[in-house]
Write an enzyme that holds these catalytic residues in place. Sequence first.
Site, PDB file in Angstrom:
ATOM      1  N   LEU B  11       0.818  -1.217   0.000  1.00 49.82           N
ATOM      2  CA  LEU B  11       0.000   0.000   0.000  1.00 49.82           C
ATOM      3  C   LEU B  11       0.851   1.265   0.000  1.00 49.82           C
ATOM      4  O   LEU B  11       0.558   2.219  -0.735  1.00 49.82           O
ATOM      5  CB  LEU B  11      -0.918   0.006   1.230  1.00 49.82           C
ATOM      6  CG  LEU B  11      -2.111  -0.941   1.171  1.00 49.82           C
ATOM      7  CD1 LEU B  11      -2.806  -1.005   2.519  1.00 49.82           C
ATOM      8  CD2 LEU B  11      -3.098  -0.509   0.088  1.00 49.82           C
ATOM      9  N   HIS B 232      -1.076  -9.534  18.498  1.00 48.48           N
ATOM     10  CA  HIS B 232      -2.525  -9.500  18.283  1.00 48.48           C
ATOM     11  C   HIS B 232      -3.151 -10.553  19.175  1.00 48.48           C
ATOM     12  O   HIS B 232      -2.673 -11.683  19.227  1.00 48.48           O
ATOM     13  CB  HIS B 232      -2.854  -9.782  16.815  1.00 48.48           C
ATOM     14  CG  HIS B 232      -4.253  -9.411  16.449  1.00 48.48           C
ATOM     15  ND1 HIS B 232      -5.352 -10.103  16.917  1.00 48.48           N
ATOM     16  CD2 HIS B 232      -4.745  -8.415  15.677  1.00 48.48           C
ATOM     17  CE1 HIS B 232      -6.455  -9.534  16.428  1.00 48.48           C
ATOM     18  NE2 HIS B 232      -6.113  -8.509  15.681  1.00 48.48           N
ATOM     19  N   ARG B 281      -5.152  -3.437  21.580  1.00 52.55           N
ATOM     20  CA  ARG B 281      -4.624  -4.798  21.472  1.00 52.55           C
ATOM     21  C   ARG B 281      -3.640  -5.161  22.559  1.00 52.55           C
ATOM     22  O   ARG B 281      -3.616  -6.303  23.021  1.00 52.55           O
ATOM     23  CB  ARG B 281      -3.950  -4.955  20.114  1.00 52.55           C
ATOM     24  CG  ARG B 281      -4.971  -4.952  19.031  1.00 52.55           C
ATOM     25  CD  ARG B 281      -4.365  -4.918  17.672  1.00 52.55           C
ATOM     26  NE  ARG B 281      -5.452  -4.920  16.707  1.00 52.55           N
ATOM     27  CZ  ARG B 281      -5.292  -4.828  15.399  1.00 52.55           C
ATOM     28  NH1 ARG B 281      -4.089  -4.712  14.892  1.00 52.55           N
ATOM     29  NH2 ARG B 281      -6.338  -4.839  14.615  1.00 52.55           N
ATOM     30  N   HIS B 342       2.052  -9.416  15.282  1.00 55.76           N
ATOM     31  CA  HIS B 342       1.181  -8.981  14.201  1.00 55.76           C
ATOM     32  C   HIS B 342       1.648  -7.698  13.531  1.00 55.76           C
ATOM     33  O   HIS B 342       1.419  -7.469  12.349  1.00 55.76           O
ATOM     34  CB  HIS B 342      -0.230  -8.781  14.779  1.00 55.76           C
ATOM     35  CG  HIS B 342      -1.235  -8.334  13.777  1.00 55.76           C
ATOM     36  ND1 HIS B 342      -1.482  -9.052  12.627  1.00 55.76           N
ATOM     37  CD2 HIS B 342      -2.059  -7.260  13.739  1.00 55.76           C
ATOM     38  CE1 HIS B 342      -2.430  -8.432  11.938  1.00 55.76           C
ATOM     39  NE2 HIS B 342      -2.790  -7.340  12.583  1.00 55.76           N
ATOM     40  N   GLU B 366       4.745   0.260   7.014  1.00 54.23           N
ATOM     41  CA  GLU B 366       5.059  -0.488   8.226  1.00 54.23           C
ATOM     42  C   GLU B 366       6.555  -0.560   8.525  1.00 54.23           C
ATOM     43  O   GLU B 366       6.948  -0.846   9.650  1.00 54.23           O
ATOM     44  CB  GLU B 366       4.452  -1.899   8.158  1.00 54.23           C
ATOM     45  CG  GLU B 366       4.483  -2.585   9.510  1.00 54.23           C
ATOM     46  CD  GLU B 366       3.772  -3.931   9.548  1.00 54.23           C
ATOM     47  OE1 GLU B 366       2.861  -4.172   8.734  1.00 54.23           O
ATOM     48  OE2 GLU B 366       4.130  -4.738  10.425  1.00 54.23           O
ATOM     49  N   SER B 381      -3.220   1.142  10.299  1.00 48.94           N
ATOM     50  CA  SER B 381      -1.953   0.924   9.593  1.00 48.94           C
ATOM     51  C   SER B 381      -2.123   0.986   8.085  1.00 48.94           C
ATOM     52  O   SER B 381      -1.261   1.508   7.384  1.00 48.94           O
ATOM     53  CB  SER B 381      -1.277  -0.362  10.020  1.00 48.94           C
ATOM     54  OG  SER B 381      -2.049  -1.454   9.669  1.00 48.94           O
TER      55      SER B 381
HETATM   56  C1  LIG Z   1      -3.216 -10.702   8.613  1.00 56.12           C
HETATM   57  C2  LIG Z   1      -3.114  -9.216   8.666  1.00 56.12           C
HETATM   58  C3  LIG Z   1      -4.255  -8.436   8.784  1.00 56.12           C
HETATM   59  C4  LIG Z   1      -4.169  -7.047   8.833  1.00 56.12           C
HETATM   60  N1  LIG Z   1      -5.331  -6.321   8.931  1.00 56.12           N
HETATM   61  C5  LIG Z   1      -5.253  -4.969   8.937  1.00 56.12           C
HETATM   62  C6  LIG Z   1      -6.444  -4.182   8.976  1.00 56.12           C
HETATM   63  O1  LIG Z   1      -7.557  -4.688   9.020  1.00 56.12           O
HETATM   64  N2  LIG Z   1      -6.337  -2.841   8.988  1.00 56.12           N
HETATM   65  C7  LIG Z   1      -5.117  -2.224   8.924  1.00 56.12           C
HETATM   66  O2  LIG Z   1      -5.086  -0.990   8.907  1.00 56.12           O
HETATM   67  N3  LIG Z   1      -3.982  -2.944   8.868  1.00 56.12           N
HETATM   68  C8  LIG Z   1      -4.008  -4.305   8.871  1.00 56.12           C
HETATM   69  N4  LIG Z   1      -2.851  -5.026   8.808  1.00 56.12           N
HETATM   70  C9  LIG Z   1      -1.559  -4.336   8.700  1.00 56.12           C
HETATM   71  C10 LIG Z   1      -1.358  -3.798   7.296  1.00 56.12           C
HETATM   72  O3  LIG Z   1      -1.809  -4.716   6.374  1.00 56.12           O
HETATM   73  C11 LIG Z   1       0.103  -3.491   6.994  1.00 56.12           C
HETATM   74  O4  LIG Z   1       0.678  -2.785   8.036  1.00 56.12           O
HETATM   75  C12 LIG Z   1       0.225  -2.657   5.738  1.00 56.12           C
HETATM   76  O5  LIG Z   1      -0.484  -3.237   4.695  1.00 56.12           O
HETATM   77  C13 LIG Z   1       1.682  -2.491   5.378  1.00 56.12           C
HETATM   78  O6  LIG Z   1       1.808  -1.931   4.084  1.00 56.12           O
HETATM   79  P1  LIG Z   1       3.248  -1.604   3.504  1.00 56.12           P
HETATM   80  O7  LIG Z   1       3.035  -1.014   2.166  1.00 56.12           O
HETATM   81  O8  LIG Z   1       4.005  -0.808   4.491  1.00 56.12           O
HETATM   82  O9  LIG Z   1       4.020  -2.988   3.418  1.00 56.12           O
HETATM   83  P2  LIG Z   1       3.723  -4.384   2.647  1.00 56.12           P
HETATM   84  O10 LIG Z   1       2.383  -4.483   2.092  1.00 56.12           O
HETATM   85  O11 LIG Z   1       4.203  -5.419   3.586  1.00 56.12           O
HETATM   86  O12 LIG Z   1       4.714  -4.301   1.400  1.00 56.12           O
HETATM   87  C14 LIG Z   1       6.095  -4.442   1.522  1.00 56.12           C
HETATM   88  C15 LIG Z   1       6.709  -4.436   0.143  1.00 56.12           C
HETATM   89  O13 LIG Z   1       8.141  -4.444   0.285  1.00 56.12           O
HETATM   90  C16 LIG Z   1       8.701  -5.411  -0.569  1.00 56.12           C
HETATM   91  N5  LIG Z   1       9.957  -5.908   0.009  1.00 56.12           N
HETATM   92  C17 LIG Z   1      10.161  -6.435   1.236  1.00 56.12           C
HETATM   93  N6  LIG Z   1      11.470  -6.790   1.364  1.00 56.12           N
HETATM   94  C18 LIG Z   1      12.071  -6.463   0.200  1.00 56.12           C
HETATM   95  C19 LIG Z   1      13.405  -6.582  -0.288  1.00 56.12           C
HETATM   96  N7  LIG Z   1      14.377  -7.132   0.456  1.00 56.12           N
HETATM   97  N8  LIG Z   1      13.682  -6.143  -1.530  1.00 56.12           N
HETATM   98  C20 LIG Z   1      12.700  -5.607  -2.305  1.00 56.12           C
HETATM   99  N9  LIG Z   1      11.426  -5.470  -1.900  1.00 56.12           N
HETATM  100  C21 LIG Z   1      11.117  -5.900  -0.666  1.00 56.12           C
HETATM  101  C22 LIG Z   1       7.646  -6.486  -0.683  1.00 56.12           C
HETATM  102  O14 LIG Z   1       7.862  -7.197  -1.882  1.00 56.12           O
HETATM  103  C23 LIG Z   1       6.377  -5.651  -0.703  1.00 56.12           C
HETATM  104  O15 LIG Z   1       6.106  -5.250  -2.021  1.00 56.12           O
HETATM  105  C24 LIG Z   1      -2.916  -6.423   8.764  1.00 56.12           C
HETATM  106  C25 LIG Z   1      -1.762  -7.199   8.636  1.00 56.12           C
HETATM  107  C26 LIG Z   1      -1.849  -8.582   8.603  1.00 56.12           C
HETATM  108  C27 LIG Z   1      -0.600  -9.386   8.479  1.00 56.12           C
END
Ligand SMILES: Cc1cc2nc3c(=O)[nH]c(=O)nc-3n(C[C@H](O)[C@H](O)[C@H](O)COP(=O)(O)OP(=O)(O)OC[C@H]3O[C@@H](n4cnc5c(N)ncnc54)[C@H](O)[C@@H]3O)c2cc1C
Lengths: 228, 525
Positions: B11, B232, B281, B342, B366, B381
């Site tokens: 995201l 969680h 939580r 979590h 995150e 988040s």
């Molecule tokens: C089961 C579950 C349920 C959840 N429910 C909710 C909810 O209801 N409401 C809410 O607000 N939040 C929720 N969360 C939390 C939320 O989903 C995450 O915090 C959020 O989506 C994180 O987004 P992000 O873009 O930071 O990271 P991510 O979506 O984790 O994306 C990380 C990106 O980095 C890339 N990456 C990682 N390491 C490397 C590397 N070494 N080299 C190149 N690329 C790399 C990956 O390929 C990926 O594209 C939930 C989480 C989980 C696990």
Amino acid sequence: MIKLNLEILRRKSPEDTPHWESYEFSSQDENINLAAALTELNRTLAEPVRWECSCLQKKCGACAMIIENRPRLACDTPLKEFRDKIRIEPLRKFPVIADLIVDRSILFENLKTMQVWFAEEAKTNGSQTAYEASRCLQCGCCLEICPNFFAGGEFAGMAAMVPTTRLLTALPDQQKKELFRAYRKHIYEGCGKSLACREVCPAGIEIDQLLVRSNAVAVWKRKIKHDK
Amino acid sequence: MQKVIIIGAGLAGLSASVTLAEHGVPCALISLQNSERAQSVLAEGGINAALNTMGENDTVQNHYQDTVKGGVYLADPNAVQNLTYHAPEIVRWLEQLGVPFNMTESDIMLRNFGGQKKKRTAYARSSTGKIIMTALIDEVRKYEVSGLVQRFPHHRFIRLRIADQVCQGVSIQDDYTGEILDFSGTVLLCSGGMNGIFPGMTTGTTQNSGDVTATVFRQGVKLGNLEMLQYHPTTIGISGKRCLVTEAARGEGGRLYIMRNGQKWHFMEEKYPELKNLMPRDVVAREMYFVRRELGGEVFLDMTGLPEITWQKKLSDLRQEIMHYLSSDPRTNPIPVREGIHYFMGGIDTDEFHRTNLENLYAAGECTCQYHGANRLGGNSMLGALYGGRKAAESILQNPAEIRESKTNSEQEKFIPASPVLIQEISQILLSGLGIVRNQKTLETALEKLKQLSCQRTYHFYEQNRLLLAEAMLASALERRESRGAHYREDYPEKNEDFRKTTIAEYAEQIRISFREIPEKRADA
Ligand SMILES: Cc1cc2nc3c(=O)[nH]c(=O)nc-3n(C[C@H](O)[C@H](O)[C@H](O)COP(=O)(O)OP(=O)(O)OC[C@H]3O[C@@H](n4cnc5c(N)ncnc54)[C@H](O)[C@@H]3O)c2cc1C
Ligand code: SF4
Ligand code: SF4
Ligand code: FES
């Protein structure tokens, strides 16, 4: 106690000739699935089996492979379904990178060709069809099983139909002509409606129902009804 | 403007790339796997915004208050003010991208979520993350075709390229061919939480290995609040991982109990009559830990009282999931649940503009320690990732840096994953120190074991980075001599105003932990 042989079609690189390797595997966990088994197996191998995974709960499509001749997700394949052995190969319709990893970029290229996006703001208003159509994992299992799909052909398969359906629930007028044309060419005209794809879709998407609705809109110019 | 390099396509990364593209600025969007496989697709329960569509007089100010209070006053108040102020706009934007949120007769429906007194969480049944990601991926595709977003899936972050204490770009590796590529330009890290530090113990994805955070830490980037791990309260053990039972289960009326003297004891309802099962939580997880320690047995989540319509319209996916994994129907049987790791409130330290301490390096989502303080509220988040990605992109647009094509130091070394054995060893040590309840003794013992492990064998660059990150996590927890949010110290069970500060971990030859004041809230924020 689970005990069986994991037979894996291995190759180091795209150029390498594939060969079968067999590994004895056992686990105390009766509910262990193939994804966890591959992780455990890899801890013991000097040259770990290369494969892709991410969510481990059948929500991301990364771990699609051929398991006993059927496209499936490794994380949705409990070992207790099998006796003695289990044969594992990479998907066959995509170029192999190494071991169980294939390059599925054709899925994403097809969506670009068909211009799968909203050209302007569009509200789907909680549409149930849009919801169902948003669930596609882009795993490629439906393409693997489909007799009419091959990479590089005109037919883009259900992995393109499903995301396109989301657009059809709220398509802006200016996009209609182009998208309907693309739909006919890349989906409608190629599909024989045998619905083998419906059976293998690991997300359990109601492909048949979405297809009927999408055809109605894109080919027969009707509206999607009863959608709340 | 020069191409911006984004690491991560969840995201946060997608949101940043759209913002840049809308301003005509190109980016390279680099991720280990396609966006469909990012952890963001796992988010279930929903996204928070004070849309006030449920007739409860909710306001942005309420959302702000709940967020800073939930985070026990460690979050940057100016950043949270911006986040909550822009939240309704973010959710309306998603609606316009065609996200089919659940609706009332006329508008977006909101549900209750932990730590919030008003209905404020917009959702699409219990697959909100997946449904939002699909819409966002489609939106980005538009810019891929126009050439503004250039995707590099199956590419891995190797290291930052730094010269004269300025980030010059990154080295990445094509995981399919092994080829190393160097990019020059402003870098935005959106690489997600550090699940891979605790293999099999988190609800998240295996893809977020923690290597990005570990490596940039080694390279001098400061990390904040590393001790703040969110457990969680409701997860179930499935093959290879912890599987989340969304907080929406309690938001829609699910109740927690444990058996005491042959009777169901609804301990949360008795101890916290106002928010009951929907306390933040950290509180719920700790209470579960304590009642289990006291009484033995398991804590159950009872959803048998939920009306049929709720199962059909709001929690259909959850029910299928539970039936699949537990072979038990939650409509008729309470399910045993345990706490599971979590979310990582801690991570790369940024200011409210998403700048890190290294010039020309930004971070969002995150992987950062932004917005959530000592405890993240459910639904905040996804909001933090979407808003953070956008905010970081705006900061980059305002401070365009022209990076000269610097010659590479040409350390063309490939990535080598840490050995699974070492990863397990580190994880075991961390878990022994960083459980739900902590104290000086267990933390010191864990640190000692980690030091022994560090001297036991020789390790390669990426393994050393992990050892350093692990040490920084334990040291952060040891130094925070108080209890606050997710960090509970038996030996210091009270909150202490002296520690209302951000824990900062930095590395230069050795690890140093310090505490930084929380910024004052500005009148104009
Ligand atoms: C089961 C579950 C349920 C959840 N429910 C909710 C909810 O209801 N409401 C809410 O607000 N939040 C929720 N969360 C939390 C939320 O989903 C995450 O915090 C959020 O989506 C994180 O987004 P992000 O873009 O930071 O990271 P991510 O979506 O984790 O994306 C990380 C990106 O980095 C890339 N990456 C990682 N390491 C490397 C590397 N070494 N080299 C190149 N690329 C790399 C990956 O390929 C990926 O594209 C939930 C989480 C989980 C696990
Ligand atoms: S219905 Fe048959 S032809 Fe059409 S996509 Fe499915 S498998 Fe292929
Ligand atoms: S329709 Fe089903 S099988 Fe086909 S790509 Fe989507 S999730 Fe996979
Ligand atoms: S790892 Fe995500 S579907 Fe199997």
